[in-house]
Design a protein around this motif. Structure first.
Motif, PDB file in Angstrom:
ATOM      1  N   GLN A  47     -41.222 -35.635  28.187  1.00  0.00           N
ATOM      2  CA  GLN A  47     -42.093 -36.805  27.435  1.00  0.00           C
ATOM      3  C   GLN A  47     -41.229 -38.178  28.052  1.00  0.00           C
ATOM      4  N   ASN A  49     -41.629 -42.169  26.968  1.00  0.00           N
ATOM      5  CA  ASN A  49     -41.572 -43.182  25.821  1.00  0.00           C
ATOM      6  C   ASN A  49     -41.677 -44.677  26.053  1.00  0.00           C
ATOM      7  N   ARG A  59     -33.527 -51.120  17.504  1.00  0.00           N
ATOM      8  CA  ARG A  59     -33.902 -49.977  17.068  1.00  0.00           C
ATOM      9  C   ARG A  59     -32.867 -48.841  17.161  1.00  0.00           C
ATOM     10  N   HIS A  62     -30.741 -43.672  16.592  1.00  0.00           N
ATOM     11  CA  HIS A  62     -31.464 -42.177  16.430  1.00  0.00           C
ATOM     12  C   HIS A  62     -31.015 -41.107  17.084  1.00  0.00           C
ATOM     13  N   LYS A  72     -31.625 -38.866  26.850  1.00  0.00           N
ATOM     14  CA  LYS A  72     -32.438 -39.836  27.144  1.00  0.00           C
ATOM     15  C   LYS A  72     -31.909 -40.528  28.272  1.00  0.00           C
ATOM     16  N   HIS A 119     -28.466 -43.000  19.551  1.00  0.00           N
ATOM     17  CA  HIS A 119     -28.697 -43.988  20.385  1.00  0.00           C
ATOM     18  C   HIS A 119     -29.768 -45.293  19.724  1.00  0.00           C
ATOM     19  N   GLY A 120     -29.493 -46.490  20.270  1.00  0.00           N
ATOM     20  CA  GLY A 120     -30.217 -47.413  19.850  1.00  0.00           C
ATOM     21  C   GLY A 120     -29.985 -48.559  20.698  1.00  0.00           C
ATOM     22  N   PHE A 121     -30.857 -49.844  20.504  1.00  0.00           N
ATOM     23  CA  PHE A 121     -30.809 -50.994  21.460  1.00  0.00           C
ATOM     24  C   PHE A 121     -31.173 -52.156  20.550  1.00  0.00           C
ATOM     25  N   TYR A 132     -38.357 -45.035  28.415  1.00  0.00           N
ATOM     26  CA  TYR A 132     -37.250 -43.955  28.535  1.00  0.00           C
ATOM     27  C   TYR A 132     -37.930 -42.318  28.805  1.00  0.00           C
ATOM     28  N   TYR A 138     -40.560 -35.271  20.548  1.00  0.00           N
ATOM     29  CA  TYR A 138     -40.260 -35.814  19.030  1.00  0.00           C
ATOM     30  C   TYR A 138     -40.368 -35.125  17.921  1.00  0.00           C
ATOM     31  N   GLU A 143     -35.572 -35.755  12.990  1.00  0.00           N
ATOM     32  CA  GLU A 143     -35.160 -36.904  13.355  1.00  0.00           C
ATOM     33  C   GLU A 143     -34.082 -37.509  12.305  1.00  0.00           C
ATOM     34  N   LYS A 169     -36.835 -47.893   7.550  1.00  0.00           N
ATOM     35  CA  LYS A 169     -35.785 -46.764   7.985  1.00  0.00           C
ATOM     36  C   LYS A 169     -34.654 -47.225   8.588  1.00  0.00           C
ATOM     37  N   ASP A 170     -34.256 -48.120   9.342  1.00  0.00           N
ATOM     38  CA  ASP A 170     -33.150 -48.226  10.130  1.00  0.00           C
ATOM     39  C   ASP A 170     -32.053 -49.150   9.089  1.00  0.00           C
TER      40      ASP A 170
HETATM   41  C1  LIG Z   1     -39.620 -41.932  18.709  1.00  0.00           C
HETATM   42  C2  LIG Z   1     -41.105 -41.681  18.634  1.00  0.00           C
HETATM   43  C3  LIG Z   1     -41.952 -42.180  17.438  1.00  0.00           C
HETATM   44  N1  LIG Z   1     -43.119 -41.781  17.362  1.00  0.00           N
HETATM   45  C4  LIG Z   1     -43.770 -42.404  16.408  1.00  0.00           C
HETATM   46  C5  LIG Z   1     -43.260 -42.353  14.761  1.00  0.00           C
HETATM   47  C6  LIG Z   1     -43.782 -43.582  14.142  1.00  0.00           C
HETATM   48  O1  LIG Z   1     -45.052 -43.631  13.795  1.00  0.00           O
HETATM   49  C7  LIG Z   1     -43.612 -44.742  15.385  1.00  0.00           C
HETATM   50  C8  LIG Z   1     -42.568 -45.474  15.621  1.00  0.00           C
HETATM   51  O2  LIG Z   1     -41.269 -44.667  15.523  1.00  0.00           O
HETATM   52  P1  LIG Z   1     -39.991 -45.463  15.352  1.00  0.00           P
HETATM   53  O3  LIG Z   1     -39.890 -46.374  14.290  1.00  0.00           O
HETATM   54  O4  LIG Z   1     -39.127 -44.033  15.176  1.00  0.00           O
HETATM   55  O5  LIG Z   1     -39.790 -45.819  16.724  1.00  0.00           O
HETATM   56  P2  LIG Z   1     -38.233 -46.380  17.442  1.00  0.00           P
HETATM   57  O6  LIG Z   1     -37.623 -47.067  16.232  1.00  0.00           O
HETATM   58  O7  LIG Z   1     -38.242 -47.280  18.511  1.00  0.00           O
HETATM   59  O8  LIG Z   1     -37.507 -44.960  17.649  1.00  0.00           O
HETATM   60  C9  LIG Z   1     -36.842 -44.921  18.830  1.00  0.00           C
HETATM   61  O9  LIG Z   1     -35.630 -45.673  18.499  1.00  0.00           O
HETATM   62  C10 LIG Z   1     -34.561 -45.352  19.383  1.00  0.00           C
HETATM   63  C11 LIG Z   1     -34.468 -46.563  20.560  1.00  0.00           C
HETATM   64  C12 LIG Z   1     -34.351 -43.961  20.041  1.00  0.00           C
HETATM   65  O10 LIG Z   1     -33.336 -43.682  20.623  1.00  0.00           O
HETATM   66  C13 LIG Z   1     -35.507 -42.890  19.684  1.00  0.00           C
HETATM   67  O11 LIG Z   1     -36.064 -42.474  21.178  1.00  0.00           O
HETATM   68  C14 LIG Z   1     -36.388 -43.309  18.983  1.00  0.00           C
HETATM   69  O12 LIG Z   1     -36.008 -42.818  17.734  1.00  0.00           O
HETATM   70  O13 LIG Z   1     -43.743 -43.916  16.707  1.00  0.00           O
HETATM   71  C15 LIG Z   1     -43.642 -40.890  18.139  1.00  0.00           C
HETATM   72  O14 LIG Z   1     -45.048 -40.346  17.906  1.00  0.00           O
HETATM   73  N2  LIG Z   1     -43.043 -40.086  19.157  1.00  0.00           N
HETATM   74  C16 LIG Z   1     -41.661 -40.635  19.497  1.00  0.00           C
HETATM   75  O15 LIG Z   1     -41.142 -39.781  20.185  1.00  0.00           O
END
Ligand SMILES: Cc1cn([C@H]2C[C@H](O)[C@@H](COP(=O)(O)OP(=O)(O)O[C@H]3O[C@H](C)C(=O)[C@H](O)[C@H]3O)O2)c(=O)[nH]c1=O
Length: 190
Positions: A47, A49, A59, A62, A72, A119-121, A132, A138, A143, A169-170
């Motif tokens: 996958q 992203n 972010r 996670h 990743k 992982h985060g940034f 990535y 997912y 998660e 969430k975070d």
């Molecule tokens: C990660 C992911 C999210 N989603 C949906 C779920 C939520 O409705 C929306 C936003 O998700 P989220 O707020 O978790 O997105 P990030 O905060 O960028 O999450 C990522 O943040 C850090 C950088 C990480 O390492 C992970 O790859 C990932 O958790 O996308 C999906 O449909 N597929 C996915 O693979």
């Protein structure tokens, strides 16, 4: 591609060869056999992203569990970030330690974050596009999060905390002491 192991050897900086000319540049941003040759095993990414963020967006941290652990391979297409990988593998000699690397469209560095890491940034530039690959899909149910500001991790996110922009969430993630951890001895890549 140049591979450099970090102070946590399983976390690897990958630097592509960039061919610049009067038009711009070309690079092979990913090549499965080159990575497999360096690692001695193949990662089957499944996958891709992409996320876009403004300055101060943080972010993370996670990870996924229960067989949905993800390797990743992360990079920045536009802008710059501080990318962080935290070792959350019980029994690891570097448990609780982290690697923090600046990834940017300019330095074209990538970070290979193996399974077993949170992982985060954080975005340093006005905007950033983060792209990535992951080797497991997912899974919302599997998660998990780790508190970005857990003092025991000692992460320097480089910006003032009042500049941080987080998802709801975070802001609720548990500290390392309370988080669901992963196992060090699992050979995820067999
Ligand atoms: C990660 C992911 C999210 N989603 C949906 C779920 C939520 O409705 C929306 C936003 O998700 P989220 O707020 O978790 O997105 P990030 O905060 O960028 O999450 C990522 O943040 C850090 C950088 C990480 O390492 C992970 O790859 C990932 O958790 O996308 C999906 O449909 N597929 C996915 O693979």
């Amino acid at each position: 591609m140049k591979f450099t192991r970090t102070e946590i050897p399983d976390v690897i900086v990958c630097e592509p060869k960039v061919f610049g000319d009067h038009r711009g540049y070309f690079m092979e941003s990913f090549k499965a056999d080159t990575l497999a040759e360096f690692l001695g095993y193949t990662i089957n990414f499944c996958q891709d992203n992409e996320s876009s963020s403004t300055k101060g967006v943080l972010r993370g941290l996670h990870y996924q569990i229960n067989g949905f652990e993800q390797t990743k391979l992360v990079r920045v297409i536009q802008g710059s970030v501080i990318d962080v990988a935290v070792d959350i593998r019980k029994g690891s000699p570097t448990f609780g330690k982290h690697v923090a690397v600046e990834l940017s469209a300019e330095n074209k560095k990538q970070l290979l974050v193996p399974k077993g890491f949170a992982h985060g940034f954080i975005v340093l530039s006005d905007t950033a596009i983060f792209s990535y690959k992951v080797d497991a899909p997912y899974s919302f149910e599997n998660e998990r999060g780790l508190a970005f500001d857990d003092a025991s991790l000692g992460i320097d996110w480089q910006l003032n905390p009042d500049e941080f922009v987080l998802s709801e969430k975070d802001t609720q993630n548990p500290t390392l002491e309370k988080a669901e951890l992963l196992d060090y001895n699992t050979n995820y890549y067999e």
